[in-house]
Design an enzyme around this catalytic site. Structure first.
Site, PDB file in Angstrom:
ATOM      1  N   SER A  97       7.722  52.384  38.075  1.00 34.28           N
ATOM      2  CA  SER A  97       8.426  51.880  36.893  1.00 34.28           C
ATOM      3  C   SER A  97       9.856  51.474  37.262  1.00 34.28           C
ATOM      4  CB  SER A  97       8.364  52.901  35.769  1.00 34.28           C
ATOM      5  OG  SER A  97       8.741  52.332  34.538  1.00 34.28           O
ATOM      6  N   ASP A 224      -1.169  48.320  30.567  1.00 29.43           N
ATOM      7  CA  ASP A 224       0.189  48.850  30.469  1.00 29.43           C
ATOM      8  C   ASP A 224       0.883  48.306  29.217  1.00 29.43           C
ATOM      9  OD1 ASP A 224       2.840  49.658  30.912  1.00 29.43           O
ATOM     10  OD2 ASP A 224       2.651  49.426  33.081  1.00 29.43           O
ATOM     11  N   HIS A 252       0.520  52.582  31.493  1.00 32.57           N
ATOM     12  CA  HIS A 252       1.699  52.711  32.342  1.00 32.57           C
ATOM     13  C   HIS A 252       1.619  53.954  33.212  1.00 32.57           C
ATOM     14  CE1 HIS A 252       5.633  51.498  33.600  1.00 32.57           C
ATOM     15  NE2 HIS A 252       6.208  52.632  33.209  1.00 32.57           N
TER      16      HIS A 252
END
Length: 271
Positions: A97, A224, A252
């Site tokens: 991320s 996601d 995610h």
């Protein structure tokens, strides 16, 4: 252990399976978590001869929580300081991320580390090259939505984290995993949580991509809801020679959603 990255700021580093013969892998976590998010990778990779080095970024986990230093430049320099303090050689770097753009900025700002300290890069659900929606990033999160997350964090951080946990995964996880997610988020400083959102909203690593010279693998969940899959496609196009592996059953939180597939992809990419 703790590593000084600048005067008055120490970074917590969790080092699993150090010693001669083990191949180092540095893990850079996502917002709003810490190194413990890689628990299901740390359970597996050391058995295959890898040394897993989990960093708590400043403001998060057990690291110091200064008021300042939450830009990609400073965070990337923190990762560089860890690599230098541990005298890493031929390590792999895994960024999740926001850990993705931080890893890219680190390598762009410290080109001498490429091919020497860092030999490979793996990006998992990376918020790169940009997170916020803009004309050249139409699948990004709207700025208004990011600003709303900032307001929620300032007003009721536990509720923000609870709501976020429900969007993070692509499967029906039990209350234990959701509580695990929230508890990691609550270990951070609230102002660090906010400043990371500011960085996600305002920063862009598009110009850093041309400086990346190490082999790069991208893993990204097609479901996601935080960083849309087309952003990973744009990233792959900007990194010549990189590979993109879609994770068809992940949101995610792919390190949990498809832990077996992620671990297998890591083992393949890191060899």
């Amino acid at each position: 252990m703790y590593i000084d990255v600048e005067k008055g700021v120490r970074i917590n580093v969790h080092d699993i399976n150090p010693g001669s013969g083990s191949r180092p892998v540095v893990f850079v976590h996502g917002w709003p978590l810490n190194h413990r998010m890689f628990e299901y990778q740390f359970n597996v990779l050391p058995a295959y001869g890898f040394r897993c080095i989990g960093i708590d970024l400043r403001g998060f986990g057990e690291s110091d929580k200064p008021w300042h230093g939450y830009t990609y430049d400073r965070l990337g320099d923190d990762v560089a300081a860890v690599a230098e303090a541990l005298d890493l050689q031929d390590a792999a770097l895994v960024g999740f991320s926001i850990g993705g753009p931080i890893s890219l900025r680190y390598l762009a700002r410290h080109p001498a580390h490429q091919g020497s300290r860092i030999r490979k890069l793996v990006l998992i659900d990376p918020a790169a090259p940009a997170f916020a929606r803009r004309p050249d990033n139409p699948y990004g999160m709207p700025v208004e939505q990011i600003d709303d997350l900032i307001r929620q964090t300032a007003a009721d951080r536990p509720k923000m984290l609870q709501d976020l946990s429900l969007q993070f995964f692509n499967r029906n996880v039990g209350p234990g995993l959701l509580n695990w997610f929230v508890s990691m988020g609550m270990q951070a400083a609230s102002y660090a949580t906010i400043q990371f959102l500011v960085a996600l909203r305002d920063e862009d690593v598009t110009n850093d991509l041309r400086a990346i010279r190490v082999p790069t693998s991208i893993l990204h969940g097609v479901h996601d809801k935080v960083v849309a899959y087309p952003i990973a496609q744009r990233l792959q196009q900007g990194l010549p020679g990189s590979t993109l592996q879609p994770l068809y059953n992940s949101g995610h939180g792919s390190v949990v959603d498809e832990m077996d597939a992620v671990n297998a992809a890591l083992l393949s990419a890191l060899r």
